[in-house]
Design a protein around this motif. Structure first.
Motif, PDB file in Angstrom:
ATOM      1  N   GLU A   8      48.554 -44.600  45.255  1.00  0.00           N
ATOM      2  CA  GLU A   8      48.349 -44.085  46.617  1.00  0.00           C
ATOM      3  C   GLU A   8      47.049 -43.300  46.627  1.00  0.00           C
ATOM      4  OE1 GLU A   8      50.100 -44.765  49.235  1.00  0.00           O
ATOM      5  OE2 GLU A   8      51.805 -45.749  48.247  1.00  0.00           O
ATOM      6  N   TYR A   9      46.259 -43.455  47.685  1.00  0.00           N
ATOM      7  CA  TYR A   9      44.998 -42.739  47.767  1.00  0.00           C
ATOM      8  C   TYR A   9      45.234 -41.227  47.776  1.00  0.00           C
ATOM      9  CZ  TYR A   9      43.203 -47.341  49.019  1.00  0.00           C
ATOM     10  OH  TYR A   9      42.890 -48.674  49.022  1.00  0.00           O
ATOM     11  N   TRP A  45      39.466 -43.151  44.332  1.00  0.00           N
ATOM     12  CA  TRP A  45      40.769 -42.477  44.350  1.00  0.00           C
ATOM     13  C   TRP A  45      41.099 -41.970  45.752  1.00  0.00           C
ATOM     14  CZ3 TRP A  45      41.571 -36.822  44.128  1.00  0.00           C
ATOM     15  CH2 TRP A  45      42.909 -36.471  43.882  1.00  0.00           C
ATOM     16  N   GLY A  47      40.083 -43.334  48.491  1.00  0.00           N
ATOM     17  CA  GLY A  47      40.152 -44.439  49.442  1.00  0.00           C
ATOM     18  C   GLY A  47      38.909 -44.615  50.273  1.00  0.00           C
ATOM     19  N   HIS A  48      37.794 -44.030  49.839  1.00  0.00           N
ATOM     20  CA  HIS A  48      36.541 -44.168  50.583  1.00  0.00           C
ATOM     21  C   HIS A  48      35.983 -45.581  50.440  1.00  0.00           C
ATOM     22  CE1 HIS A  48      35.862 -39.547  50.012  1.00  0.00           C
ATOM     23  NE2 HIS A  48      36.744 -39.824  50.944  1.00  0.00           N
ATOM     24  N   GLU A  50      35.885 -47.997  52.918  1.00  0.00           N
ATOM     25  CA  GLU A  50      36.380 -49.022  53.838  1.00  0.00           C
ATOM     26  C   GLU A  50      35.302 -49.402  54.853  1.00  0.00           C
ATOM     27  OE1 GLU A  50      40.304 -49.819  56.660  1.00  0.00           O
ATOM     28  OE2 GLU A  50      39.811 -47.776  56.040  1.00  0.00           O
ATOM     29  N   GLN A  55      36.308 -50.601  49.600  1.00  0.00           N
ATOM     30  CA  GLN A  55      37.442 -49.738  49.256  1.00  0.00           C
ATOM     31  C   GLN A  55      38.211 -50.321  48.079  1.00  0.00           C
ATOM     32  OE1 GLN A  55      40.795 -49.541  52.063  1.00  0.00           O
ATOM     33  NE2 GLN A  55      40.631 -47.305  51.973  1.00  0.00           N
ATOM     34  N   LEU A  58      44.774 -50.665  46.312  1.00  0.00           N
ATOM     35  CA  LEU A  58      45.908 -50.053  45.629  1.00  0.00           C
ATOM     36  C   LEU A  58      46.378 -50.993  44.523  1.00  0.00           C
ATOM     37  CD1 LEU A  58      47.899 -48.598  48.661  1.00  0.00           C
ATOM     38  CD2 LEU A  58      46.309 -47.403  47.138  1.00  0.00           C
TER      39      LEU A  58
END
Length: 355
Positions: A8-9, A45, A47-48, A50, A55, A58
């Motif tokens: 999970e981010y 980590w 989630g940057h 996108e 990105q 997961l």
């Protein structure tokens, strides 16, 4: 084998048992002896990326600054053998495209990004797969430790490529470095080795002290200075010849451009966060009138590692000087979290994969 997996981010990485990799015909498997913990891992980590279709998915094993020993070799590999000690670039070229053939494999359109794509599981693990090994595997010189090469990893070799290949930094030039994290300190150390005079900028006096130890001639505390570019121009008698944004926020990027003298060169090393989402406004009229150059820089072509290894062997550069802490695999989540508020110092390296 044990690996640190992104579930999970922004949440702790799962340390879990995963299958050991098998080499593709063109690849090798490397027993990881050391792997740096980089701010690019923090971006993944969190989630940057996108906004740039970049990105990390997961389920990804993170980690992209490894060195180790080859333990398994694919059938088509000719230049790498079992037992070789190698460094692994994170920007993995296929070795066949026009960019790779012309010495620019770091921007191979068919390449993989180690630790950031499902096709390239990373090196926060006991073993890691290296594709297109004849092109990407970099043999380590005798006497060079895996720990020091992990410190060389993404940050040091990215800074070297930026200053030695992307910008035209010469002896006696003024170099400004905005942000004294791992890549910023690397740029300071390399700039000093290349004969430049260096101005280091940060808001942390401890990091500025470290910058001085690594060769900075001047330091500017941005938290105590009303106009950073003006202060740099005073210290450098007109502005920097080359300036690096090693952080990736709007303020440091603009300060880096504005602090340049006429015909100066800016190099962007820091990636943006979700505050900027890949977009920063710049003084384009100023850039045109002063003929300023803006360069991007990503990693380093595998074919140019020999230059950096040569400087390490002669003692002109020493990535090991940047190592502030050796950690275990189970510590990685804590060290990534510490990066959120810039609480890390220098380069931290995983050297224990059993705990």
């Amino acid at each position: 084998m044990r690996a640190a997996v992104l579930q999970e981010y922004g949440e702790p990485l799962a340390i879990e048992a995963v299958d050991r990799p098998e080499p593709e015909p063109h690849g090798v498997v490397v027993d990881v002896e050391a792997c740096g913990v980089c701010r690019s891992d923090w971006h993944a980590w969190m989630g940057h990326g996108e906004w740039a279709n970049d990105q990390a998915p997961l389920g990804q094993i993170l980690g992209h600054e490894p060195a180790g020993r080859v333990v398994s070799v694919g059938d088509e590999v000719r230049e790498v053998t079992e037992g070789d000690r190698v460094a692994l670039p994170f920007n993995l070229g296929d070795g066949t495209c026009p960019h790779c053939r012309n010495g620019h494999g770091n921007v191979c359109p068919n390449g993989r990004a180690l630790g950031f794509q499902s096709a390239a599981p990373g090196a926060f693990a006991e073993e890691v797969h290296l594709p297109w090994a004849d092109y990407n595997a970099m043999p380590l010189p005798e006497g060079v430790s895996a720990r020091d090469v992990a410190a060389l990893g993404c940050r040091f070799m990215t800074a070297f490529h930026a200053l030695a290949h992307r910008a035209d930094l010469g002896g006696g030039d003024w170099l400004a470095v905005h942000g004294c994290g791992g890549v910023g300190l690397s740029a300071i150390h390399i700039g000093n080795a290349l004969g430049a005079r260096v101005v280091a900028v940060d808001i942390d006096d401890g990091k500025l002290a470290r910058a001085t130890e690594l060769g900075a001639d001047e330091v500017v505390n941005a938290g105590e200075t009303e106009r950073v570019p003006k202060e740099i121009k005073i210290r450098t008698d007109g502005g920097a010849h080359v300036s690096v944004d090693a952080l990736g926020i709007a303020e440091t990027c603009r300060n880096s451009v504005v602090c340049l003298r006429r015909r100066g060169e800016h190099v962007q090393l820091g990636l943006t966060t979700d505050a900027e989402k890949g977009e920063i406004s710049l003084p384009t009229d100023r850039m045109a009138h002063m003929e300023l150059s803006f360069h991007g820089s990503r990693g380093m072509p595998p074919t140019r590692y020999d230059e950096l290894f040569g400087l390490m062997q002669t003692g002109d550069v020493d990535p090991g000087k940047l190592v502030s802490k050796e950690v275990a695999l189970s510590d990685v989540s804590e060290r990534l979290a510490a990066m959120t508020n810039y609480e890390t110092d220098g380069v931290e390296v995983v050297t224990d994969f059993e705990n």
